[in-house]
Design a protein around this motif. Structure first.
Motif, mmCIF file in Angstrom:
data_model
loop_
_atom_site.group_PDB
_atom_site.id
_atom_site.type_symbol
_atom_site.label_atom_id
_atom_site.label_comp_id
_atom_site.label_asym_id
_atom_site.label_seq_id
_atom_site.Cartn_x
_atom_site.Cartn_y
_atom_site.Cartn_z
ATOM 1 N N ARG A 200 63.420 51.045 37.221
ATOM 2 C CA ARG A 200 64.446 51.343 36.125
ATOM 3 C C ARG A 200 64.603 50.169 35.349
ATOM 4 N N THR A 201 64.945 49.097 36.371
ATOM 5 C CA THR A 201 65.418 47.692 35.834
ATOM 6 C C THR A 201 64.329 46.736 35.400
ATOM 7 N N ASN A 202 63.240 46.879 35.785
ATOM 8 C CA ASN A 202 61.983 45.905 35.571
ATOM 9 C C ASN A 202 60.862 46.654 35.349
ATOM 10 N N GLU A 203 60.325 46.768 33.872
ATOM 11 C CA GLU A 203 59.141 47.405 33.479
ATOM 12 C C GLU A 203 58.001 46.986 34.245
ATOM 13 N N ARG A 204 58.081 45.881 34.662
ATOM 14 C CA ARG A 204 56.566 45.248 35.370
ATOM 15 C C ARG A 204 56.545 45.667 36.799
ATOM 16 N N VAL A 205 57.543 46.715 37.351
ATOM 17 C CA VAL A 205 57.447 47.077 38.354
ATOM 18 C C VAL A 205 56.845 48.479 38.683
ATOM 19 N N LEU A 206 55.971 48.741 39.310
ATOM 20 C CA LEU A 206 55.213 50.148 39.473
ATOM 21 C C LEU A 206 55.110 50.639 40.873
ATOM 22 N N VAL A 207 55.358 51.842 41.307
ATOM 23 C CA VAL A 207 55.714 52.238 42.438
ATOM 24 C C VAL A 207 54.802 53.526 42.887
ATOM 25 N N SER A 208 53.772 53.255 43.639
ATOM 26 C CA SER A 208 52.695 54.304 44.037
ATOM 27 C C SER A 208 53.283 55.076 45.366
ATOM 28 N N ARG A 209 52.687 56.385 45.235
ATOM 29 C CA ARG A 209 52.782 57.116 46.601
ATOM 30 C C ARG A 209 51.709 57.924 46.743
ATOM 31 N N THR A 210 51.449 58.501 47.817
ATOM 32 C CA THR A 210 50.760 59.440 48.339
ATOM 33 C C THR A 210 51.342 60.597 49.042
ATOM 34 N N LEU A 211 50.419 61.676 49.052
ATOM 35 C CA LEU A 211 50.566 62.896 50.083
ATOM 36 C C LEU A 211 50.039 63.117 51.317
ATOM 37 N N SER A 212 48.928 61.836 51.303
ATOM 38 C CA SER A 212 47.992 61.818 52.272
ATOM 39 C C SER A 212 48.744 61.682 53.671
ATOM 40 N N LYS A 213 49.924 60.813 53.815
ATOM 41 C CA LYS A 213 50.238 60.319 55.008
ATOM 42 C C LYS A 213 51.381 61.488 55.423
ATOM 43 N N SER A 214 52.589 61.177 54.853
ATOM 44 C CA SER A 214 53.948 61.951 55.283
ATOM 45 C C SER A 214 53.964 63.343 55.131
ATOM 46 N N TYR A 215 53.119 63.936 54.085
ATOM 47 C CA TYR A 215 52.955 65.088 54.000
ATOM 48 C C TYR A 215 51.637 65.679 54.459
ATOM 49 N N GLY A 216 50.853 65.179 55.288
ATOM 50 C CA GLY A 216 49.692 65.736 56.235
ATOM 51 C C GLY A 216 48.860 66.410 55.116
ATOM 52 N N LEU A 217 48.554 65.804 54.058
ATOM 53 C CA LEU A 217 47.531 66.087 53.124
ATOM 54 C C LEU A 217 46.477 65.023 52.786
ATOM 55 N N ALA A 218 45.736 64.394 53.501
ATOM 56 C CA ALA A 218 44.912 63.409 53.371
ATOM 57 C C ALA A 218 44.027 64.182 52.618
ATOM 58 N N GLY A 219 43.358 65.318 53.275
ATOM 59 C CA GLY A 219 42.353 66.125 52.545
ATOM 60 C C GLY A 219 42.499 66.415 51.371
ATOM 61 N N LEU A 220 43.613 66.432 50.815
ATOM 62 C CA LEU A 220 43.839 67.132 49.295
ATOM 63 C C LEU A 220 43.586 65.910 48.239
ATOM 64 N N ARG A 221 43.599 64.974 48.410
ATOM 65 C CA ARG A 221 43.652 63.722 47.366
ATOM 66 C C ARG A 221 44.606 63.902 46.468
ATOM 67 N N PHE A 222 45.864 63.524 46.671
ATOM 68 C CA PHE A 222 47.010 63.606 45.536
ATOM 69 C C PHE A 222 47.791 62.426 45.989
ATOM 70 N N GLY A 223 47.969 61.646 44.795
ATOM 71 C CA GLY A 223 49.053 60.538 44.782
ATOM 72 C C GLY A 223 49.720 60.523 43.416
ATOM 73 N N TYR A 224 50.584 59.691 43.258
ATOM 74 C CA TYR A 224 51.308 59.506 41.819
ATOM 75 C C TYR A 224 51.971 58.152 41.825
#
Lengths: 353, 353
Positions: A200-224
């Protein structure tokens, strides 16, 4: 016939993914538990509703639910701050192609996720691996001015170390840089803090996440990725129109909706991480305190390859990782957190090897 | 902050994908029928077996089955001639990144699939759109020597025309070029011939396929490319490690295994294509004989936008496509082949508009 940068590169080698075996698999940081039953139900319903239509190019259902969930984690964002990808590897590719021109450079602390180097090679850009201190702290070299620098990758928690930078430390790095920084939070659900607020405070910061690890969905291929809407708009031009499929959008939406499942799963993994860490120390390893779902360990004997091979022969697959030339040591072993039964098998083998 | 080529481009705009409506959707060449029940069963089984593990990075099950199936179509290939992708758009991206350096150029006959232009813009390369003749034939300009030319895209059957080049014509184009040619066979199951055989005799020929159209799986995102193994090895370095997910690999393998379903579906679509073409002619359109699952039509009135809007208002979505400045006309309408009931609705509306 081929681009020179492609022909010369070796290509990223993912962790071994043996098929149809009974191995205790602790080498690629998968969740040892299957995903929420609600995810499976959502996928079944989506499959039954017909797959002949193209998916929603914007994965709107996921973005709407994710924005609500992230708000409860103090991130004041709306769906237009989110772009979805076919795993967070897809997000990393999109971000690289959006910011880095051929002939320019990227930078990352090292040792870290080795895909960053591969992404740079594919894009045809230089990659500066800035060595961490032996205790994994990051020096000022990461933010040294460079006219060609167009992107910094920052895995946080880092792999293979599991170490975590506090949001204030990441903010200082981002503020010192003139280029964007991609904070790769693949393992953040196992950590105490995250960096969503910095977006929110710095437009040059991007944060990526994945559902592969904590959601147990490595086989699904989904991140954001979470970034300011003006940044998301540019990333959206680079992604494939239909990069997320109907089934994964349905499954991912159900997954992020089930925060009770996540909390329960994370609690189990954290308890087992503690037991794994203690067991590795008891077996003579030096471990690094982890904020992720794995533990980085070195052995005073330095016989990491032999231990890896011995474990594999006994049916336990862990990750032997080399970083030749690093002041913190040439290699070590990364142990994914498994079930209590898997930890038992691992520790009993280590006691005898 | 952004690459100039990204900031300046407008981005590919896919066909409208309205959600949750009762529109007769004939605008993005989806199959009007759901996929084989065996596909749905395979997806359900894969979902039940746990998604916490990463998928097979090489989609081996699909490649093995596809190689067997393609052999029955006279293509003498083995699994190492195949690389799988997250839809054939992913394949097109991988091919572009493997062959084309920033500052160099790509070429394609025009009008065609507009994604080729977008892929060039993302990669930061020049794109030469070589105009077809008004009857959609391709002139010698497509193969004119150019030192910067590194890839030619050739949609065959082409979209939006539905026209097909015979394998001999494609072979002549490939032989006249010094760079690779990507033969995009997204619609080839609806055509009389294909170009798989050319891959064996010319290492610069790559053939891409998708399961989105003829297998009724646009929502699944699965495509593949056939090329010589040395070429596949380079493409493999550029793809995301886990670009295809567990569910799509399972579904795609079941789909290509069910050739009886494919034959039945294609027969239905071809019969309806003939009726659609005749109906459009009866409604005063000039149609182009199609080898795909759509029909390209122009109206002597030139009122394509008005017809598109009138149809949409009545709940029928077709594709109004502009190619301003082309000698064959500035625009026209592309009608996807639907069910007999959908054709009835469309034709009765056209009779009154």
């Amino acid at each position: 016939m081929f681009r020179e940068s492609i022909q010369q590169m070796t290509g990223y080698v993912p962790g071994e993914q043996p098929r149809g075996t009974k191995l205790v698999k602790l080498n690629t940081n998968e969740n040892p538990y299957p995903p929420s039953p609600k995810v499976v139900a959502a996928i079944r319903a989506a499959a039954d509703s017909g797959l002949q239509r193209y998916p929603d190019p914007q994965a709107t259902a996921f973005r709407m639910r994710a924005a609500e969930v992230l708000k409860t984690h103090n991130a004041e964002i709306t769906p237009d701050w989110i772009l979805c990808g076919n795993g967070s590897d897809d997000i990393l590719t999109i971000v690289t192609r959006t910011f880095v021109d051929q002939g320019k450079s990227v930078r990352y602390p090292w040792p870290t996720y080795m895909l960053y180097k591969t992404l740079a090679e594919i894009q045809g850009v230089r990659h500066e691996a800035v060595p961490c201190e032996p205790d994994w702290t990051i020096g000022y070299e990461l933010t040294a001015p460079s006219p060609d620098l167009q992107l910094v990758y920052l895995a946080n928690p880092n792999s293979p170390s599991g170490t975590l930078l506090a949001p204030g430390e990441v903010a200082a790095i981002a503020d010192a840089l003139e280029c964007p920084v991609l904070v790769d939070e693949a393992y953040v659900d196992f950590a105490e803090t995250n960096c969503l607020d910095l977006v929110r405070t710095n437009e040059r910061v991007l944060v990526s996440r994945t559902l592969s690890k904590s959601y147990g969905l490595a086989g699904l291929r989904f991140g954001y990725v979470v970034a300011q809407p003006d940044v998301i708009a540019q990333l959206a031009k680079v992604k494939d129109s239909y990069n997320c499929d109907t089934l994964s959008i349905a499954g991912a939406t159900a997954a992020i909706d089930d925060q009770a499942w996540l909390a329960d799963n994370v609690a189990k993994v954290l308890a087992e991480r503690q037991r794994l860490d203690a067991g590795l120390q008891a077996a003579g390893f030096v471990t690094t305190p982890s904020s992720a779902n794995f533990v980085w360990a070195t052995h005073p004997s330095g016989q990491h390859q032999a231990i890896y091979e011995s474990l594999k022969e006994s049916g336990v697959l862990v990750r032997w990782i080399k970083h030749h030339g690093w002041a913190g040591g040439d290699d070590g072993l990364r142990f994914s957190v498994g079930t209590p039964e898997q930890t038992d098998v691992l520790l009993s083998l280590l006691a005898t090897c």
